[in-house]
Enzyme design. Structure first.
Site, PDB file in Angstrom:
ATOM      1  N   LYS A   1       1.000  -1.248   0.144  1.00 57.88           N
ATOM      2  CA  LYS A   1      -0.022  -0.511  -0.156  1.00 57.88           C
ATOM      3  C   LYS A   1       0.397   1.367   0.196  1.00 57.88           C
ATOM      4  CE  LYS A   1      -3.850   1.794   2.705  1.00 57.88           C
ATOM      5  NZ  LYS A   1      -4.420   1.712   3.909  1.00 57.88           N
TER       6      LYS A   1
ATOM      7  N   SER B   1      -9.503   1.841   3.370  1.00 54.08           N
ATOM      8  CA  SER B   1      -8.734   2.273   2.613  1.00 54.08           C
ATOM      9  C   SER B   1      -7.482   1.976   1.620  1.00 54.08           C
ATOM     10  CB  SER B   1      -7.624   3.269   2.783  1.00 54.08           C
ATOM     11  OG  SER B   1      -7.603   3.140   3.733  1.00 54.08           O
TER      12      SER B   1
ATOM     13  N   SER C   1      -9.624  -0.943   7.661  1.00 51.53           N
ATOM     14  CA  SER C   1      -9.300  -0.860   5.745  1.00 51.53           C
ATOM     15  C   SER C   1      -8.549  -1.703   4.997  1.00 51.53           C
ATOM     16  CB  SER C   1      -8.479   1.050   6.050  1.00 51.53           C
ATOM     17  OG  SER C   1      -8.711   1.926   5.704  1.00 51.53           O
TER      18      SER C   1
HETATM   19  N1  GLN Z   1     -12.769   4.293   6.559  1.00 56.49           N
HETATM   20  C1  GLN Z   1     -11.980   4.354   8.035  1.00 56.49           C
HETATM   21  C2  GLN Z   1     -11.627   5.976   7.579  1.00 56.49           C
HETATM   22  O1  GLN Z   1     -12.129   6.627   6.563  1.00 56.49           O
HETATM   23  C3  GLN Z   1     -11.284   2.855   8.254  1.00 56.49           C
HETATM   24  C4  GLN Z   1      -9.653   3.327   7.509  1.00 56.49           C
HETATM   25  C5  GLN Z   1      -8.869   3.519   7.659  1.00 56.49           C
HETATM   26  O2  GLN Z   1      -8.377   2.318   8.436  1.00 56.49           O
HETATM   27  N2  GLN Z   1      -7.906   3.537   7.266  1.00 56.49           N
HETATM   28  O3  GLN Z   1     -11.514   6.398   8.687  1.00 56.49           O
END
Ligand code: GLN
Length: 505
Positions: free
Chosen positions: A76, A151, A175
């Protein structure tokens, strides 16, 4: 579909195939699929082949390159690597070249993995769909009109499309698990402190954790065993002995108690989510596990607490991107080009003007929203009302989980999301997007490990979208959690539909 990481490493170590050949195949699959999926932001064609040839050379010298010998892996793009760029999906870091590699990346390389590229993500990890990337959305390989989740959007799509067997992601509030669920693959979010965060671009430091996306539990366990463990470069990495994550499949599973939270069955769920839950419960019963009802009464508070704490920490962590110390610097304002900079700041001229321009140009709308929300929640007069209240709710969420462990549960079974992947552009309202995270954020607030795995399919033939389930365990119990996940994977097999990757040559 690519071979499993376990298989590739075994074949490379037995010299049945060369790491270079494995690498060339992976690069060809990526080149063919990426124009449609936008899963990779960078592909390291030359560097990866160089790495693979070095593995082959070590084999020729009689050395063992390690447990991931020749396995193509994607990172990532919020995980630093000392070559290429590390963008975090943001214009702010579009040209950032990290002088060092993240500990997790370094450990993969030292174990013989070949880093084939960096994957797309929601900007700084903020999003649940992959649509918040400054470099365009990633598409779900099961249905390219849909999002892969986020994400870790690119890592999930890359594994689901069979481009790589394993990818690293990060999980601050879901994410890894949520895109794994929507892409029909496995995702492991380790206990907070299990994997070093050194070299992970910070979003919310008390929640962030690096983990693994893979096609099957064994591959995820293999990669986790390589990246986990204490690191002197990260004070929050736990000084704990590593247990065995990769089990001998012939060992019989211990008697298991699986808790199913009442909250896992909301009326608003997609029917396929409930069906997946029922099917997993039945499968567990068949193999002799005991299923018990549990209650997680603060599940709804978890979402509010998470979005407050995460935004507060993000506002602090992202303050460094001011165009001077870090990040993209705006070119000087020209006459008549004041853009979005407020009148008051423009009047200051100079430094404040430069900060405003650099941050306005460099950060996307969702990131700006979180910074404003977090700054507000932390400001004098609001701190107690918002931030401290959120911390209290965070504690209650943790006590919910503690009660389940005290009642004898080895793991809890929950959906990863209330429904399958939505269409690109379908969740324009930020709150509707945040609601997708209702089952994932509590795990991060409590610092627990969780494994997402395929649970079933939604829809009729033609639109068989994956639906994910997750197993949540007590802190530091990755080993038994992975064993419970392996058991479910075998007892409740979810057919893998054809993905958009061309067959491996
Ligand atoms: N969807 C969550 C957020 O937008 C989690 C994102 C993540 O785990 N990086 O914060």
């Amino acid at each position: 579909m690519t071979a499993s990481a376990t298989q590739i490493a075994a074949d490379v170590r037995a010299r049945r195939v060369s790491a270079a050949q494995v690498c060339r195949d992976a690069l060809a699959r990526i080149d063919a699929a990426n124009p449609r999926l936008n899963a990779f932001l960078q592909v390291f064609h030359d560097r990866a082949l160089e790495q693979a040839r070095a593995i082959d050379a070590r084999m020729a010298r009689g050395e063992d390159p390690g447990p991931l010998a020749g396995v193509p892996v994607a990172l990532k793009d919020n995980i630093c690597l000392e070559w290429g760029r590390t963008t975090a999906g943001s214009r702010m870091l579009e040209n950032y070249e990290s002088p060092f590699s993240a500990t997790a990346a370094r450990r993969l390389i030292d174990a013989g993995a070949v880093i084939v590229g960096k994957t797309n993500l929601d900007e700084f990890g903020m999003g649940s769909s992959g649509e918040n990337s400054a470099f365009g959305p990633t598409r779900n390989p099961h249905d390219e009109s849909r999002v892969p989740g986020g994400s870790s959007s690119g890592s999930a799509a890359a594994v689901a499309a069979g481009l790589v067997p394993v990818a690293l992601g990060s999980d601050t509030g879901g994410s890894i698990r949520q895109p794994a669920g929507w892409c029909g693959i496995v995702g492991v979010k380790p206990t907070y402190g299990r994997v070093s965060r050194y070299g992970l671009i910070a979003y919310a430091s008390s929640l962030d954790q690096i983990g693994v996306l893979a096609g099957m539990v064994d591959d995820a366990a293999l990669a986790l065993s390589v990246i986990a463990g204490p690191d002197p470069l990260d004070a929050t990495s736990a000084r704990r002995e590593l247990e065995e994550f990769t089990h001998d499949p012939s060992t019989p599973p211990p008697s298991l108690v699986i808790g199913v939270p009442r909250q896992a069955r909301a009326a608003s769920h997609h029917a396929a989510v409930t069906a997946a839950l029922d099917s997993a419960i039945n499968a567990y019963k068949v193999v002799g596990a005991r299923i018990v009802d549990v209650d997680l009464p603060h599940t709804d508070h978890a979402l509010a607490a998470y979005y407050l704490v995460a935004a507060a920490e993000a506002s602090s962590n992202l303050a460094r991107y001011d165009g001077i110390r870090y990040g993209r610097r705006s070119s000087p304002a020209r006459e008549g080009e004041a853009g979005e900079v407020p009148e008051s700041s423009r009047a200051e001229g100079g430094l404040l003007d430069l900060y405003c321009r650099s941050r306005s140009e460099g950060l996307g709308p969702e990131v700006q929203r979180r910074i404003m929300l977090g700054t507000y929640a932390l400001s004098a007069g609001y701190y107690d009302a918002y931030y401290l209240t959120a911390l209290r709710a965070r504690r209650l969420v943790k006590t919910d989980f503690d009660a389940a462990w005290a009642a004898g549960c080895h793991a809890l079974l929950l959906p990863t999301s209330p429904g399958p992947a939505f269409r690109l552009g379908e969740r324009a309202d930020p709150i509707a997007m945040y609601l997708e995270d209702v089952y994932t954020v509590g795990v991060n607030l409590a610092g627990l490990p969780a494994v997402a795995l395929p649970g079933g399919r939604a829809g009729e033939a033609g639109s068989r979208l994956p639906v994910g389930l997750q197993l949540v365990g007590p802190a530091w119990q990755e080993s038994s959690l992975l064993r419970a996940a392996r058991l479910l994977e075998a007892a409740n097999p979810v057919p893998r539909t054809a993905t958009s990757a061309p067959a491996s040559s």
